[in-house]
Motif scaffolding. Structure first.
Motif, PDB file in Angstrom:
ATOM      1  N   GLN A   1       8.568   6.926  10.485  1.00 39.28           N
ATOM      2  CA  GLN A   1       9.376   7.912   9.764  1.00 39.28           C
ATOM      3  C   GLN A   1       9.507   7.530   8.291  1.00 39.28           C
ATOM      4  O   GLN A   1       9.461   8.389   7.418  1.00 39.28           O
ATOM      5  N   GLN A   2       9.645   6.232   8.040  1.00 36.57           N
ATOM      6  CA  GLN A   2       9.726   5.778   6.657  1.00 36.57           C
ATOM      7  C   GLN A   2       8.419   6.060   5.918  1.00 36.57           C
ATOM      8  O   GLN A   2       8.418   6.477   4.764  1.00 36.57           O
ATOM      9  N   GLN A   3       7.303   5.843   6.623  1.00 34.36           N
ATOM     10  CA  GLN A   3       6.011   6.114   6.003  1.00 34.36           C
ATOM     11  C   GLN A   3       5.862   7.593   5.693  1.00 34.36           C
ATOM     12  O   GLN A   3       5.332   7.965   4.655  1.00 34.36           O
ATOM     13  N   GLN A   4       6.336   8.426   6.604  1.00 37.60           N
ATOM     14  CA  GLN A   4       6.261   9.869   6.368  1.00 37.60           C
ATOM     15  C   GLN A   4       7.112  10.269   5.159  1.00 37.60           C
ATOM     16  O   GLN A   4       6.709  11.084   4.347  1.00 37.60           O
ATOM     17  N   LYS A   5       8.276   9.668   5.070  1.00 35.43           N
ATOM     18  CA  LYS A   5       9.179   9.952   3.961  1.00 35.43           C
ATOM     19  C   LYS A   5       8.521   9.553   2.636  1.00 35.43           C
ATOM     20  O   LYS A   5       8.598  10.273   1.648  1.00 35.43           O
ATOM     21  N   LYS A   6       7.883   8.419   2.677  1.00 34.89           N
ATOM     22  CA  LYS A   6       7.223   7.918   1.471  1.00 34.89           C
ATOM     23  C   LYS A   6       6.097   8.871   1.049  1.00 34.89           C
ATOM     24  O   LYS A   6       5.962   9.207  -0.121  1.00 34.89           O
ATOM     25  N   LEU A   7       5.295   9.306   2.045  1.00 30.37           N
ATOM     26  CA  LEU A   7       4.201  10.235   1.753  1.00 30.37           C
ATOM     27  C   LEU A   7       4.737  11.545   1.208  1.00 30.37           C
ATOM     28  O   LEU A   7       4.137  12.159   0.321  1.00 30.37           O
TER      29      LEU A   7
ATOM     30  N   GLU B   1      -3.523  15.605  -0.074  1.00 29.31           N
ATOM     31  CA  GLU B   1      -3.963  14.401   0.627  1.00 29.31           C
ATOM     32  C   GLU B   1      -2.764  13.666   1.248  1.00 29.31           C
ATOM     33  O   GLU B   1      -2.794  13.275   2.417  1.00 29.31           O
ATOM     34  N   ALA B   2      -1.699  13.528   0.484  1.00 29.54           N
ATOM     35  CA  ALA B   2      -0.501  12.844   0.984  1.00 29.54           C
ATOM     36  C   ALA B   2       0.086  13.598   2.166  1.00 29.54           C
ATOM     37  O   ALA B   2       0.458  13.008   3.180  1.00 29.54           O
ATOM     38  N   LEU B   3       0.132  14.929   2.063  1.00 33.70           N
ATOM     39  CA  LEU B   3       0.712  15.728   3.146  1.00 33.70           C
ATOM     40  C   LEU B   3      -0.147  15.687   4.402  1.00 33.70           C
ATOM     41  O   LEU B   3       0.371  15.687   5.518  1.00 33.70           O
ATOM     42  N   SER B   4      -1.475  15.652   4.221  1.00 35.06           N
ATOM     43  CA  SER B   4      -2.325  15.626   5.405  1.00 35.06           C
ATOM     44  C   SER B   4      -2.204  14.263   6.107  1.00 35.06           C
ATOM     45  O   SER B   4      -2.255  14.181   7.328  1.00 35.06           O
ATOM     46  N   ARG B   5      -1.988  13.210   5.325  1.00 33.84           N
ATOM     47  CA  ARG B   5      -1.761  11.906   5.956  1.00 33.84           C
ATOM     48  C   ARG B   5      -0.414  11.877   6.667  1.00 33.84           C
ATOM     49  O   ARG B   5      -0.246  11.263   7.710  1.00 33.84           O
TER      50      ARG B   5
ATOM     51  N   SER C   1      -3.074  -4.316  10.865  1.00 31.71           N
ATOM     52  CA  SER C   1      -4.423  -4.290  10.283  1.00 31.71           C
ATOM     53  C   SER C   1      -4.453  -3.470   9.003  1.00 31.71           C
ATOM     54  O   SER C   1      -5.413  -3.508   8.255  1.00 31.71           O
ATOM     55  N   GLY C   2      -3.405  -2.716   8.762  1.00 33.35           N
ATOM     56  CA  GLY C   2      -3.350  -1.935   7.531  1.00 33.35           C
ATOM     57  C   GLY C   2      -3.859  -0.522   7.697  1.00 33.35           C
ATOM     58  O   GLY C   2      -3.795   0.268   6.776  1.00 33.35           O
ATOM     59  N   ALA C   3      -4.377  -0.209   8.896  1.00 35.49           N
ATOM     60  CA  ALA C   3      -4.926   1.132   9.119  1.00 35.49           C
ATOM     61  C   ALA C   3      -3.852   2.197   8.934  1.00 35.49           C
ATOM     62  O   ALA C   3      -4.123   3.290   8.456  1.00 35.49           O
ATOM     63  N   LEU C   4      -2.635   1.863   9.343  1.00 37.24           N
ATOM     64  CA  LEU C   4      -1.544   2.804   9.125  1.00 37.24           C
ATOM     65  C   LEU C   4      -0.901   2.557   7.773  1.00 37.24           C
ATOM     66  O   LEU C   4      -0.473   3.467   7.101  1.00 37.24           O
TER      67      LEU C   4
ATOM     68  N   THR D   1       1.271  -0.991   0.364  1.00 32.40           N
ATOM     69  CA  THR D   1       1.201  -1.469  -1.017  1.00 32.40           C
ATOM     70  C   THR D   1      -0.165  -1.431  -1.705  1.00 32.40           C
ATOM     71  O   THR D   1      -0.511  -0.403  -2.265  1.00 32.40           O
ATOM     72  N   PRO D   2      -0.954  -2.518  -1.670  1.00 34.40           N
ATOM     73  CA  PRO D   2      -2.090  -2.502  -2.600  1.00 34.40           C
ATOM     74  C   PRO D   2      -3.206  -1.541  -2.204  1.00 34.40           C
ATOM     75  O   PRO D   2      -3.936  -1.065  -3.056  1.00 34.40           O
ATOM     76  N   ARG D   3      -3.320  -1.248  -0.899  1.00 28.48           N
ATOM     77  CA  ARG D   3      -4.408  -0.389  -0.459  1.00 28.48           C
ATOM     78  C   ARG D   3      -4.105   1.085  -0.637  1.00 28.48           C
ATOM     79  O   ARG D   3      -4.907   1.924  -0.325  1.00 28.48           O
ATOM     80  N   ASP D   4      -2.885   1.383  -1.068  1.00 37.37           N
ATOM     81  CA  ASP D   4      -2.444   2.766  -1.134  1.00 37.37           C
ATOM     82  C   ASP D   4      -3.093   3.478  -2.314  1.00 37.37           C
ATOM     83  O   ASP D   4      -2.646   3.371  -3.452  1.00 37.37           O
ATOM     84  N   ASP D   5      -4.165   4.216  -2.019  1.00 44.28           N
ATOM     85  CA  ASP D   5      -4.898   4.873  -3.106  1.00 44.28           C
ATOM     86  C   ASP D   5      -4.110   6.027  -3.717  1.00 44.28           C
ATOM     87  O   ASP D   5      -4.243   6.311  -4.906  1.00 44.28           O
TER      88      ASP D   5
END
Lengths: 92, 260
Positions: free
Chosen positions: B65-71, B89-93, B193-196, B202-206
């Motif tokens: 839920q936090q990830q969704q909020k962030k997106l 892109e953010a919304l589709s993720r 693994s960072g897939a989610l 953080t750093p992988r967040d394009d």
């Protein structure tokens, strides 16, 4: 008679309801024999609902054995088949 | 009652089988009581296991839920900066996480229901074990071995049935919990693994990188405007505010001084 619904506890059910329960039971038997999961679910739900609606729960500290033991509400066809072979049952 | 009668008979036979080997009926009482106490421990442990599983699922739900909020925040930010492509892109993720979240919600509800059922079952067994203990003492005190047999049989088979039932419920809850633990473990692994996480981590967040770049670009422009403004207004501002103050007041004071 005392009926236990596995996972739910025991209920006291009037003997007068026996015929009605027998009808529902034979529907379960037919479904088990035919391997018809949907019909089985419907028949089991009908039987359990009937028992719940006409039965009155036994006191928690009652130590009486049941006359009839019915499968738990979410049992599927396979669970009941296991019960009939004794495989799915855990000895007390 | 064909099928149900057969289920009942087999269930009872199984439930009572464990006690068959005891010769003296009064020993049966103690043996059964011992097993009852064991079963009580087992069902309480079962409740605790299910509760642990439920809490784990709850934690995972919070994370998603936090990830969704962030997106969602990123989408707003992107849209505010005129980057509709990035917002999309953010919304589709964000919506890609919906499936996992609703799966977790189902698991949560199922675990909660199991926890309640097992709690009720453990209370019921507790009440029966206490009743059995009282009856055990009465039988022992009042009856001879021969007389006691029937009464012992009734009490023991009544509670054996309960134990068989509770034992099955615990077993089923444990099987289900194990399955959910496996799925929860898979999600934990995905997160680790960072897939989610690279969806909003953080750093992988394009998306965040582009937003930062966009915002960076914007803030450089803003800073530049501000500096331009400061420099552009610096000269006239100082003259503008300085002139009336230096000319007006000392003049008045001068005049006032002259007048007195």
């Amino acid at each position: 008679m005392i009926v236990r619904i596995l996972g739910e506890g025991q209920l006291d059910v009037s003997d007068a309801a026996t015929d009605e329960l027998n009808v529902l039971d034979s529907r379960i038997e037919a479904a088990v024999n035919a391997g018809d999961e949907a019909a089985f679910r419907q028949a089991l739900t009908a039987l359990l609902d009937k028992v719940r609606s006409i039965g009155s729960p036994l006191a928690a500290d009652a130590l009486e054995p049941s006359d009839l033991i019915l499968p738990y509400a979410d049992a599927d066809l396979e669970d009941v088949r296991e019960m009939l072979t004794g495989e799915g049952l855990i000895p007390g | 009652m064909s099928v149900m009668k057969r289920v009942s008979m087999i269930f009872k036979a199984k439930a009572n089988k464990a006690l068959d080997r005891v010769e003296d009926p009064r020993e049966t009482l103690d043996y059964s009581y011992q097993r009852q106490l064991e079963m009580l421990t087992q069902v309480r442990r079962g409740v605790a296991d299910v509760a642990t599983s439920r809490k784990r699922v709850e934690l995972q739900m919070n994370t998603l839920q936090q990830q969704q909020k962030k997106l969602d925040g990123q989408a707003r930010q992107a849209l505010g900066g005129g980057r509709e492509d990035l917002a999309r892109e953010a919304l589709s993720r964000k919506s890609a996480l919906d499936g996992q979240l609703s799966d977790l919600q189902n698991q949560y509800q199922s675990l909660q229901a199991d926890e309640e059922k097992l709690t009720v079952a453990s209370q019921r067994l507790q009440a029966k074990v206490e009743a059995f203990r009282t009856q055990k003492e009465t039988i022992r005190a009042t009856y001879t071995a021969a007389e006691a047999q029937t009464r012992i049989g009734e009490a023991v088979s009544g509670i054996s049935e309960e134990m068989g039932d509770v034992g099955m419920a615990v077993q089923r809850a444990q099987d289900k919990t194990a399955q959910m633990q496996a799925r929860a473990g898979a999600i934990d692994e995905l997160m680790a693994s960072g897939a989610l996480e690279d969806v909003s981590g953080t750093p992988r967040d394009d998306i965040q990188a582009e937003l930062d770049q966009m915002r960076g670009g914007q803030s450089v422009e803003l800073e530049l405007e501000r500096l331009k403004g400061e420099l552009g207004q610096a000269a006239p501002k100082e003259i503008g505010t300085g002139e009336p103050a230096t000319q007006g007041q000392p003049a008045d004071q001068h005049q006032a001084g002259e007048g007195s």
